[in-house]
Scaffold this active site. Structure first.
Site, PDB file in Angstrom:
ATOM      1  N   HIS A 123       0.817  -1.222   0.000  1.00 30.65           N
ATOM      2  CA  HIS A 123       0.000   0.000   0.000  1.00 30.65           C
ATOM      3  C   HIS A 123       0.849   1.271   0.000  1.00 30.65           C
ATOM      4  CE1 HIS A 123      -3.611   2.167   0.088  1.00 30.65           C
ATOM      5  NE2 HIS A 123      -4.293   1.444   0.948  1.00 30.65           N
ATOM      6  N   ARG A 124       2.132   1.137   0.196  1.00 26.59           N
ATOM      7  CA  ARG A 124       2.999   2.326   0.094  1.00 26.59           C
ATOM      8  C   ARG A 124       3.215   2.709  -1.356  1.00 26.59           C
ATOM      9  NH1 ARG A 124       8.024  -0.021   3.242  1.00 26.59           N
ATOM     10  NH2 ARG A 124       7.480  -1.670   1.780  1.00 26.59           N
TER      11      ARG A 124
END
Ligand code: CAO
Length: 414
Positions: free
Chosen positions: A387-388
């Site tokens: 998700h980064r």
């Protein structure tokens, strides 16, 4: 040599405490005859804003105490007499370490009070301890009478502070210790050493799981036609290498990576390294544990070559003779448990890759095609992503695109 001569007794007044008219004497910290060093606390005052310590203006012997606990005082009120010892006041505290807010006072002027903050009050030994710890007593909950801070309160406060300080570090990097249990207490057991592969892959898996913010999306691809095509190819050349579902998945993956380049990437500090090659890792189950061989340049290889290479690399991995370079350089990994079974799972990203595709077992299902329920071979897919680097919408589009390609493989030609 210091002059040990006894100088005449001096009066010690309440020093400059501003406009405060009714400071209250909480505690007298010395007794007549006590020998004090410069800056030792003599009297504890309390105002409605703070607790103040009146320090000794010079080293000496305490004479008469002129006030009593509970008295109201103000600047200039005489507190006690002090007979200086030595001709000059101590430049640096002898007994007490200077607290951050107290400077040794000039010889004749009344010393500045030490402000310990809040309305905490405590005896001299506890105050000394607090100073040594660099603690603000106002932060310490006192369990004594009228909230007086005791030594044990100080110790408890220090322990709690240390425990609190340790907590975030523990959560972020050091997990709590592994439970140590004597299993033999509960029944017979046998101990086996972990294989070398597990000893190496275990910490890497833990790091990946703990440090990458994983999200997993799920979808299903209708692979009815694709499986028919695969069977057709294999029937056409029964003696050649068997074309596997995994090789189709790899081809569809390349086409999807071209469309979504953020998934063909690696996070490197504040930068995303976008790769212009297509090397795909695949999880191989071996007797010694999980290995991830990499098939290189799959964009330039056909289904049969890819299948043959997967079979060869998987065999090398199972026989423990795969070379380290054959497990390096992957862009994204595929973990297929379809040959074994299961409805779906959440694979762990193989750092520094951005995502991993999990493939479970295809099953025939009745799927509504607008007119009727048609028997369809549905392949469960799960995509874990970092998700980064990517967001849910992009990941969902990625998976929809991939499953669309698997549903109609002709689109790969477009
Ligand atoms: N759905 C239904 N059936 C499937 C399937 C799927 N998704 N994938 C494979 N099959 C069936 C096929 O019938 C296949 O036989 P045919 O090709 O002759 O029809 C049979 O299972 C055997 O497939 P396979 O799994 O041996 O071969 P593969 O190329 O699909 O996979 C490999 C090769 C190396 C990926 C696999 O052997 C393996 O090791 N899988 C385990 C991966 C793993 O452990 N993942 C977990 C990682 S996390 O711990």
């Amino acid at each position: 040599m210091p002059d040990t001569h006894m100088a005449p007794a001096m009066m010690v007044p309440v020093p400059d405490i501003g406009d405060i008219r009714n400071a209250k004497i909480i505690e007298i910290l010395v007794r007549p005859g006590d020998v004090v060093a410069a800056n030792d606390s003599l009297v504890l005052l309390e105002t409605d804003k703070a607790t103040l310590e009146v320090p000794a203006p010079t080293a000496g012997m305490v004479g008469e105490i002129l006030v009593a606990a509970g008295d109201s005082v103000q600047q200039g009120t005489m507190l006690l007499t002090l007979t200086p010892q030595g001709s000059t006041p101590a430049k640096a505290p002898v007994v007490h370490a200077p607290s951050a807010v107290v400077a040794p006072p000039p010889p004749a002027a009344p010393a500045a009070p030490t402000i310990t903050g809040g309305s905490a009050y405590a005896g001299p030994a506890v105050r000394k301890l607090a100073r040594e710890f660099g603690l603000d007593l106002a932060q310490v909950a006192g369990s004594g009478e009228a909230g007086r801070v005791q030594a044990e309160d100080l110790h408890r406060h220090v322990q709690q502070t240390i425990a609190r300080a340790a907590q975030p570090t523990q959560a972020a990097s050091t997990p709590p210790p592994w439970p140590v249990i004597d299993f033999a207490k509960f029944g017979p057991v046998e101990r086996q050493s972990l294989s070398r592969v597990r000893r190496i892959s275990g910490p890497a898996l833990s790091r990946n799981w703990a440090t990458i913010p994983h999200v997993t999306n799920f979808d299903e691809a209708d692979v009815t036609d694709l499986e028919a095509l695969r069977q057709q190819f294999n029937a056409r050349d029964p003696s050649g290498p068997r074309i596997t579902m995994l090789s189709f998945l790899i081809k569809a993956m390349v086409a999807t990576l071209r469309r979504f380049p953020n998934f063909n990437a690696a996070l490197d500090g504040d930068e995303l390294v976008l790769k212009q090659y297509f090397h795909i890792g695949f999880a191989a189950d071996t007797p010694n544990g999980l290995l991830v061989p990499v098939v290189r340049d799959v964009d330039r290889k056909g289904l049969r070559d890819i299948s043959a290479e997967i079979a060869d690399l998987a065999l090398q991995a199972r026989e423990g003779r795969i070379r380290q370079p054959d497990m390096e350089g992957g862009c994204i990994s595929i973990s297929s448990l379809g040959g074994i079974g299961g409805l779906g799972f959440t694979p762990i990203i193989n750092a520094p890759e951005v995502a991993i595709l999990g493939v479970a077992r295809a099953a025939m299902k009745p799927v509504w095609n607008g007119q009727e329920f048609a028997p369809s071979l549905m392949l469960p897919l799960s995509l874990s992503w970092d998700h980064r680097v990517v967001d849910g919408a992009e990941a969902a589009r990625f998976l929809v695109h991939l499953s669309g390609l698997l549903g109609d493989f002709r689109q790969i030609l477009l």
